[in-house]
Design an enzyme around this catalytic site. Structure first.
Site: not given
Length: 375
Positions: A62, A180, A214, A233, A306
């Site tokens: 705004e 790929w 990434l 982890t 991903e």
């Protein structure tokens, strides 16, 4: 409904759709704030100001539009995709700015559930004698800011699960080769998807197998890479990995167990890596909701998960996947290939995760199928 009212509604929708387009420009780089667009139409029906939330969340849409409109804002109509804020933060309230500019009418797509606003912005405008219309293009506005709305209402970010697979839902051969499966056009579209999210999330399996960057590597958008989150982890991420080595350039957060040796983190901190500690859940994976709550506490509203298959299964098992972005190549690997999703304990068909197809986008020889979770 008379013809004048129909005409006004059509004009309102047209200008609000432009404001929504502007809002989309902000996706991925304004967290923890919402992505907002604003269009100001003068008394002579010409557009005199446009604005959208800037990187970092400020300035707001705004104030940007009002700055552009200048004195032409007097007597104008402002189209805003989210209720103008009413609280004092680093900047004065947008509702107050609209009042000070002597705007005559404000058309709002949806109200803001943030406890600091939640109807107060609308009340301020009405108390100042401004005509307020609410609900124009509401469904589209909710979709754009689904992450922000979920963050405010449930305290967690929106989760989009992204995968690239063959027709038989395989992400790699049995030997692990995956680059790929999809073509160049699909991969470029994947980078654009990254740009519109606050963070990319992968599991340690993907980080070890692919050593991914990434980042968003589209020309002109190299500086728009989201936060990178690795769920690890037991802290197995190599110090020589690309995400660690570039952590001072692109924010990199590693989610570890509360049982992980804190002293080991010092080796990573020198590269700029930050750590988030959460309690371990099933199969030694961090409990999914705890991960989301921890990321939400840092302000993230939109996550792009991903993979890999094990991490995807964790979020599916917890019923915390909101959207699917499935890039599919016209090829088949076979049953001995690596599946998109790991097992997550579905014994009855009633336990299946159900999604609704929203769109199919051709990308060269491949396609992008977009789904939302079924209600």
């Amino acid at each position: 409904m008379n013809s004048l009212k129909k005409s006004t509604e059509a004009v309102d929708r047209r200008h609000m759709m432009v404001a929504l387009t502007l809002a989309r420009r902000s996706l991925g780089n304004v967290w923890p704030n919402p992505a907002v667009g604003c269009v100001i139409v003068g008394a002579d029906h010409s557009v005199v100001g446009r604005g959208w939330t800037k990187p970092g969340g400020r300035p707001h849409a705004e104030t940007e539009a009002l700055k552009q409109a200048g004195s032409w804002a007097k007597g104008s109509t402002a189209y805003v995709t989210l209720e103008p804020c009413s609280h004092y933060g680093e900047t004065p309230p947008c509702a107050e700015a609209l009042i000070a500019a002597d705007v005559a009418r404000v058309v709002i797509a949806i109200d803001d559930p943030d406890a600091r606003v939640s109807g107060r912005g609308i009340a301020m405008l009405k108390d100042a004698g401004i005509d307020v219309e609410i609900g124009v293009c509401a469904a589209a506005a909710k979709k754009i800011n689904a992450g922000f709305l979920l963050h405010r209402r449930e305290g967690r970010p929106l989760v989009t699960l992204k995968t690239a697979s063959t027709l038989d839902a395989r992400i790699a051969t049995h030997g692990g080769q995956s680059q790929w499966i999809t073509g160049e056009e699909a991969r470029r579209r994947g980078h654009l998807l990254r740009k519109t999210h606050d963070a990319i999330v992968v599991g340690i399996g993907t980080a070890l197998a692919d050593d991914p960057e990434l980042t968003c590597r589209l020309p002109g958008m190299e500086g728009d890479s989201p936060v990178r989150v690795v769920v690890d982890t037991h802290l197995r991420l190599p110090l020589k990995s690309k995400v660690v080595q570039s952590a001072k350039k692109v924010p990199t957060w590693v989610v570890v167990s509360t049982e992980t040796n804190i002293e080991r983190q010092d080796n990573y901190a020198q590269f700029g890596v930050e750590f988030i500690r959460v309690a371990p859940g099933l199969g030694n994976h961090p409990e999914a909701l705890s991960v989301l709550k921890a990321l939400a506490a840092r302000g993230l509203t939109r996550l792009l998960v991903e993979g890999g298959g094990a991490l995807s299964a964790v979020f599916l098992r917890a019923r915390l996947v909101d959207r699917l972005a499935w890039f599919r190549a016209p090829s088949v690997i076979g049953g001995d290939g690596m599946p998109v999703f790991g097992p997550y304990g579905v014994n009855q068909l009633s336990d299946m995760r159900r999604f609704v197809l929203e769109s199919i986008e051709p990308l060269g020889k491949d396609m992008l199928e977009t789904y939302r979770v079924a209600d």
